[in-house]
Design a protein around this motif. Structure first.
Motif, short mmCIF file in Angstrom:
data_model
loop_
_atom_site.label_atom_id
_atom_site.label_comp_id
_atom_site.label_asym_id
_atom_site.label_seq_id
_atom_site.Cartn_x
_atom_site.Cartn_y
_atom_site.Cartn_z
N VAL A 171 -13.37 -10.42 5.32
CA VAL A 171 -12.37 -11.47 5.11
C VAL A 171 -11.43 -11.04 3.99
N LEU A 172 -10.15 -11.35 4.16
CA LEU A 172 -9.14 -11.08 3.13
C LEU A 172 -8.90 -12.36 2.34
N THR A 173 -8.96 -12.28 1.02
CA THR A 173 -8.63 -13.43 0.20
C THR A 173 -7.11 -13.67 0.25
N PRO A 174 -6.64 -14.85 -0.16
CA PRO A 174 -5.20 -15.08 -0.21
C PRO A 174 -4.45 -14.03 -1.02
N ASN A 175 -5.05 -13.53 -2.09
CA ASN A 175 -4.41 -12.51 -2.91
C ASN A 175 -4.23 -11.22 -2.12
N ALA A 176 -5.25 -10.85 -1.34
CA ALA A 176 -5.15 -9.65 -0.50
C ALA A 176 -4.12 -9.84 0.60
N HIS A 177 -4.09 -11.05 1.17
CA HIS A 177 -3.07 -11.36 2.18
C HIS A 177 -1.67 -11.19 1.59
N HIS A 178 -1.50 -11.72 0.39
CA HIS A 178 -0.19 -11.64 -0.26
C HIS A 178 0.20 -10.19 -0.52
N GLY A 179 -0.75 -9.39 -0.97
CA GLY A 179 -0.46 -7.99 -1.26
C GLY A 179 -0.09 -7.19 -0.03
N ALA A 180 -0.62 -7.60 1.14
CA ALA A 180 -0.36 -6.87 2.37
C ALA A 180 0.82 -7.44 3.16
N ARG A 181 1.52 -8.39 2.57
CA ARG A 181 2.62 -9.02 3.31
C ARG A 181 3.78 -8.05 3.53
N ASN A 182 4.21 -7.40 2.47
CA ASN A 182 5.31 -6.44 2.59
C ASN A 182 5.19 -5.42 1.47
N PRO A 183 4.13 -4.60 1.47
CA PRO A 183 3.87 -3.71 0.34
C PRO A 183 4.76 -2.47 0.36
N VAL A 184 4.81 -1.81 -0.79
CA VAL A 184 5.55 -0.55 -0.89
C VAL A 184 4.79 0.57 -0.18
N PHE A 185 3.46 0.52 -0.25
CA PHE A 185 2.64 1.51 0.44
C PHE A 185 2.89 1.40 1.95
N THR A 186 3.20 2.49 2.61
CA THR A 186 3.70 2.42 3.98
C THR A 186 2.66 2.66 5.06
N ASP A 187 1.53 3.28 4.73
CA ASP A 187 0.58 3.71 5.77
C ASP A 187 -0.38 2.57 6.13
N VAL A 188 0.09 1.69 7.01
CA VAL A 188 -0.74 0.55 7.42
C VAL A 188 -1.91 1.00 8.28
N GLU A 189 -1.74 2.05 9.07
CA GLU A 189 -2.82 2.50 9.96
C GLU A 189 -4.01 3.01 9.14
N THR A 190 -3.74 3.77 8.08
CA THR A 190 -4.83 4.23 7.21
C THR A 190 -5.53 3.05 6.55
N THR A 191 -4.75 2.09 6.10
CA THR A 191 -5.35 0.89 5.50
C THR A 191 -6.26 0.18 6.49
N ALA A 192 -5.80 0.03 7.73
CA ALA A 192 -6.61 -0.64 8.74
C ALA A 192 -7.90 0.12 9.03
N ARG A 193 -7.83 1.43 9.07
CA ARG A 193 -9.04 2.21 9.32
C ARG A 193 -10.03 2.08 8.17
N CYS A 194 -9.52 1.96 6.96
CA CYS A 194 -10.39 1.73 5.81
C CYS A 194 -11.07 0.36 5.90
N LEU A 195 -10.31 -0.65 6.31
CA LEU A 195 -10.89 -1.98 6.48
C LEU A 195 -11.94 -1.97 7.58
N LEU A 196 -11.69 -1.24 8.65
CA LEU A 196 -12.66 -1.13 9.73
C LEU A 196 -13.94 -0.45 9.23
#
Length: 539
Positions: free
Chosen positions: A422-447
């Motif tokens: 589960v993502l906390t509201p703070n994590a949701h906010h950080g992932a809304r429009n971050p400067v870090f661009t590699d969303v696929e890597t982030t998703a694989r880490c979450l998986l």
């Protein structure tokens, strides 16, 4: 011979009158715009007086129509009114009783306050209460009829939203954008019940009577009727897990946002509205939810005034005037006794109200404990089934496609990782429009967190995940001295682990950090912050 005190007292208890308790059903609070606030307030008062006249069983005194204080006693259909003018404030208040027409000993009480303050629009508030000896009160809340008259003749706002008797219809993309803006408006005070149409060209839902529902919840909830095109726009914005479509209905509570937990904003599927019985059940639940929210989200003494408060203030002012006029001792004694009597009634009412809230708290606490226990059982069951699938050589996460954009990540987590991460509201906010661009890597880490990491934590292998390589250049590691505490779901946690990429870079375009902990109670990974490096005193 019985040793039970209850058995010994039961003959006496059977002869005693049943305890009558007063329950608050709902609250309405708003304001009425216009240049002549006094005239608008007078119009609203007139609508309330006409409503009270129809229910009093007789004829209200002339003072009622002159907007003056009055007392009307009529064997259970009593009405009391106070017009209090003090300093720069002008308050008109009425409390009217009306016995239930079908249930013996049940009495409905309505309180209405209309107020004027300098350089402000006219204020309007109402409370609906019921006094009854029933131990299990089953009602379908409905706002009093005069609310509709005030809305139609004076215009009544809740926050910045004009109340409407009829449901608001949303057909186009532009309509949907208006609804989206209001859904996520942090100042919104009322729940929005969004009812969708399964087919284009329909004028109303085949089972839900949205017009009747809107009238019943006028002042305590909005009803929105959504056509397919507008529903699709809602889905595009919030994702499937937070939207509503295809003949379903959803309650969006105040505080809804892009980061909201979808399970808080209850969804009723179209299949749960197939029959008239299903629709009646959903309608009853919606009305009860709107009434409960109206009590939870309005404050007595601030948003809504009680009749007893104004009545006591009026008696106090009367006492003060008698002292200043050097009235006789007998007149001052009568005024003092009247005030004492009113204060005693107010104390008794507050005691009954406190008992009611304690009872409701106990119900909610029991319900929360049952829900939490059920969630834990479900988590164990899911884990057991997952283990069985893996024992057969299959990987339940094998065909999961990762999101291609940050906008898709939140819905992807809700759909693919529910019950595991589960993502906390703070994590949701950080992932809304971050400067870090590699969303696929982030998703694989979450998986990885939801699968391998979680399984090791469940099996007690916490130490084995330290400095584990998740993929090239990315490791899981203990936070060490950078651990920090955070709150989630009413509990306190410590973010003691994080996923990081190598190179010790803090360039936000290349730096990935996912801070998290494991909750053994729910058996979930809780992501506290992502995807940027968290700022601390040292950094």
């Amino acid at each position: 011979m019985s040793n039970s005190m209850t058995d010994a007292l039961s003959p006496l208890a059977s002869r005693m009158p049943r305890v009558v308790r007063e329950h608050e059903v709902l609250r309405v609070a708003g304001w009425m715009p216009g240049d002549d606030a006094a005239a608008i307030a007078s119009t609203a008062i007139g609508e309330v007086i006409r409503w009270a006249q129809k229910r009093c069983g007789g004829q209200l005194p002339p003072e009622a129509w002159e907007r003056k204080s009055f007392q009307y006693l009529a064997g259970g259909r009593n009405s009391s009114c106070v017009h209090l003018q003090s300093g720069t404030s002008d308050l008109w208040a009425i409390r009217a009783d009306d016995p239930d027409k079908t249930v013996a000993e049940r009495v409905w009480t309505t309180e209405v306050i209309v107020g004027l303050l300098p350089d402000q629009p006219a204020k309007f508030s109402a409370r609906l209460l019921v006094s009854t000896p029933e131990t299990d009160l089953q009602i379908e809340p409905h706002t009093p009829g005069f609310i509709q008259q005030v809305v139609e003749n004076c215009r009544l706002f809740s926050g910045q939203k004009l109340l409407s008797v009829a449901p608001t219809v949303y057909e186009t993309d532009a309509d949907a954008e208006d609804l989206i803006d209001y859904l996520i408006d942090p100042s919104r005070r009322l729940p929005i019940f969004v009812v969708t149409l399964a087919e284009s060209g329909q004028a109303d839902h085949p089972m839900l009577d949205t017009a009747a529902l809107s009238r019943a919840m006028l002042g305590i909830g909005h009803v929105a009727l959504l056509h397919p095109a507008a529903a699709q726009r809602l889905t595009d914005r919030f994702g499937r897990f937070k939207s509503v479509f295809g003949g379903a209905a959803r309650a969006y509570l105040p505080g809804f946002s892009d980061d909201a937990d979808p399970y808080i904003h209850r969804l009723v599927l179209a299949s749960q509205l197939d029959t008239a019985e299903d629709a009646a059940r959903a309608t009853r639940w919606m009305r009860q939810l709107a009434a409960q929210e109206s009590i939870l989200r309005t404050k007595l003494g601030h948003d809504v005034l009680t009749f007893a408060t104004i009545h006591n203030a009026n008696l106090q002012l009367r006492q003060q005037n008698l002292r200043e006029e050097d009235a006789s001792a007998s007149d001052q004694l009568v005024a003092a006794n009247d005030r004492i009597d009113a204060l005693e009634k107010q104390v008794a009412s507050l005691g009954a109200e406190q008992d009611y809230y304690i009872s409701e708290y106990e119900k909610e606490r029991t319900r929360a404990e049952l829900s939490e226990a059920q969630a834990q059982k479900s988590a164990y069951r899911i884990q057991h089934l997952t283990d069985q699938i893996k024992a057969k050589g299959d990987d339940p996460d094998q065909n999961i496609a990762v999101p291609a954009s940050w906008q898709e990540l939140r819905a992807w987590c809700d759909e693919q990782l529910a019950g595991r991460l589960v993502l906390t509201p703070n994590a949701h906010h950080g992932a809304r429009n971050p400067v870090f661009t590699d969303v696929e890597t982030t998703a694989r880490c979450l998986l990885w967190l939801a699968s391998e990491c979680r399984e090791k934590r469940i099996n007690g292998g916490g130490g084995s995940i330290n400095n584990v390589t998740i993929m090239e250049g990315i490791q899981n590691a203990s936070c060490g001295t950078d651990s920090y505490e955070f709150d989630w779901n009413g509990r306190r946690f410590s973010a003691d682990w994080h996923i990081k990429n190598g190179g010790n870079t803090r360039d936000p375009m290349r730096c990935l950090r996912i801070y998290y902990c494991f909750d053994p109670q729910t058996q979930q990974i809780i992501v506290s912050d992502m995807p940027a490096h968290r700022r601390t005193g040292a950094t």
